[in-house]
Design a protein around this motif. Structure first.
Motif, PDB file in Angstrom:
ATOM      1  N   SER A  44      23.405 -76.887  25.598  1.00  0.00           N
ATOM      2  CA  SER A  44      21.939 -76.920  25.676  1.00  0.00           C
ATOM      3  C   SER A  44      21.360 -75.527  25.790  1.00  0.00           C
ATOM      4  N   VAL A  47      19.743 -73.898  22.859  1.00  0.00           N
ATOM      5  CA  VAL A  47      18.363 -74.208  22.507  1.00  0.00           C
ATOM      6  C   VAL A  47      17.486 -73.266  23.314  1.00  0.00           C
ATOM      7  N   ASP A  48      16.730 -72.394  22.604  1.00  0.00           N
ATOM      8  CA  ASP A  48      16.105 -71.332  23.393  1.00  0.00           C
ATOM      9  C   ASP A  48      14.808 -71.716  24.090  1.00  0.00           C
ATOM     10  N   LYS A  49      14.592 -73.002  24.233  1.00  0.00           N
ATOM     11  CA  LYS A  49      13.373 -73.393  24.927  1.00  0.00           C
ATOM     12  C   LYS A  49      13.730 -73.879  26.334  1.00  0.00           C
ATOM     13  N   LEU A  51      11.888 -74.982  28.618  1.00  0.00           N
ATOM     14  CA  LEU A  51      11.090 -76.124  29.049  1.00  0.00           C
ATOM     15  C   LEU A  51      11.802 -77.457  28.886  1.00  0.00           C
ATOM     16  N   ILE A  52      12.690 -77.554  27.880  1.00  0.00           N
ATOM     17  CA  ILE A  52      13.273 -78.872  27.663  1.00  0.00           C
ATOM     18  C   ILE A  52      14.497 -79.121  28.523  1.00  0.00           C
ATOM     19  N   ARG A  53      15.026 -78.084  29.193  1.00  0.00           N
ATOM     20  CA  ARG A  53      16.191 -78.376  30.029  1.00  0.00           C
ATOM     21  C   ARG A  53      15.971 -78.063  31.501  1.00  0.00           C
ATOM     22  N   LEU A  54      14.835 -77.436  31.824  1.00  0.00           N
ATOM     23  CA  LEU A  54      14.571 -77.117  33.222  1.00  0.00           C
ATOM     24  C   LEU A  54      13.381 -77.911  33.730  1.00  0.00           C
ATOM     25  N   ARG A  55      13.296 -78.026  35.049  1.00  0.00           N
ATOM     26  CA  ARG A  55      12.109 -78.630  35.625  1.00  0.00           C
ATOM     27  C   ARG A  55      10.914 -77.766  35.278  1.00  0.00           C
ATOM     28  N   PRO A  56       9.738 -78.383  35.023  1.00  0.00           N
ATOM     29  CA  PRO A  56       8.617 -77.595  34.498  1.00  0.00           C
ATOM     30  C   PRO A  56       8.196 -76.422  35.376  1.00  0.00           C
TER      31      PRO A  56
END
Lengths: 157, 141
Positions: A44, A47-49, A51-56
């Motif tokens: 994961s 994927v350089d975003k 936001l999609i793997r961490l809490r906001p």
């Protein structure tokens, strides 16, 4: 293609099988699950975003931290390129008209960081009003601001 | 970086995106114990699942109220994230479809530089139908 990768991951879990020898069955499965999850988490990261793997809130904090450290790093690069003392205050005179709130005793690094923040504020508004998308844009905007700063430092030297 | 290198890199990214489910509802739900969070709720919307997460972000003395909407499909894949800042409207923060499209377009450009047969190559990429439907859902809701 995806199936191949999945199979690769499963087999990478299986290769630890002998390490589990002698372990009770229920623990073995739990350990396997944990390893599998860790492997997927590792992928994961590709994927350089954030936001999609961490809490906001964590993603947001991380982004703000990146902006801050990028500004600080570029400022220290600038200071060494132009042979300025970070804790000196000879840049005050150059910037006092563009940055009305800096004081005579504001240090050089403080002046440059204030300039970057001012530019970001002018373009994107308050940090608290910036969405994730805008925070990402702020990070790349710093490069543009630094070009402008170099121009200003060249001009009046 | 030469063309084959960047193609491998892009293909790796496409695979990574495909295998990444995204932050799971259970992980979001656990955040309610953190002091920043005020509300976390889940509901079913047809074939999708929606999580609404409200939290506060503090910068110095300034506070912003942020609402995030996470949309999942039946396989627990995160499809879309929308973000709402203070009193503003919801804006799209991320969508799997756009992310995949962007990667495929990059790949297309790279492959184009090599002069390979594009349609055939793209045809070999799998598509997951439900990812596309998220867009339709927005029109309905």
């Amino acid at each position: 293609m995806f199936e191949k990768k999945r199979a690769e991951l499963t087999s990478s879990v299986d290769q630890y099988d002998d390490k589990f020898a002698g372990m009770p069955e229920h623990l073995k499965n739990a350990a396997k699950e944990a390893i599998k999850k860790a492997e997927y988490d590792e992928i994961s990261k590709e994927v350089d975003k954030e936001l999609i793997r961490l809490r906001p809130d964590v993603a947001r904090k991380q982004m703000r931290e990146t902006i801050k450290s990028k500004a600080e790093n570029t400022v220290s690069d600038l200071l060494s390129d132009y042979n300025k003392d970070a804790k000196g205050n000879d840049l005050y005179n150059k910037f006092k008209y563009v940055l009305p709130y800096i004081k005579e005793n504001t240090t050089n690094d403080g002046v440059l960081v204030a300039f970057i923040n001012m530019k970001l504020y002018q373009k994107f508004g308050k940090v608290t009003d910036r969405s994730n998308e805008i925070l990402i844009k702020s990070i790349s905007e710093i490069d543009v601001i630094v070009k402008e700063l170099r121009g200003m430092l060249n001009e009046r030297n | 970086m030469n063309a084959t290198n960047s193609i491998t890199r892009l293909v790796d990214k496409i695979i990574a995106l495909e295998l990444t489910k995204g932050i799971q509802p259970s992980e979001l739900a656990d955040a309610i114990f953190e002091k920043e969070y005020s509300e976390i709720s889940f509901k079913k919307c047809g074939i999708f699942y929606e999580a609404i997460v409200k939290f506060q972000d503090m910068v110095g003395s300034e506070i912003s109220n942020i609402t995030m909407k996470y949309i999942y499909n039946n396989d627990k894949y995160l499809i879309k994230i929308e973000e709402k800042l203070n009193n503003k409207q919801y804006t799209l923060a991320w969508s799997r479809e756009n992310a995949m499209l962007a990667l495929c377009n990059n790949l297309k450009d790279e492959i184009g530089r090599l002069g390979l047969d594009m349609p055939k190559l793209l045809g070999s990429l799998p598509t997951v139908e439900s990812f596309g439907i998220a867009k339709l859902l927005k029109l309905v809701s």
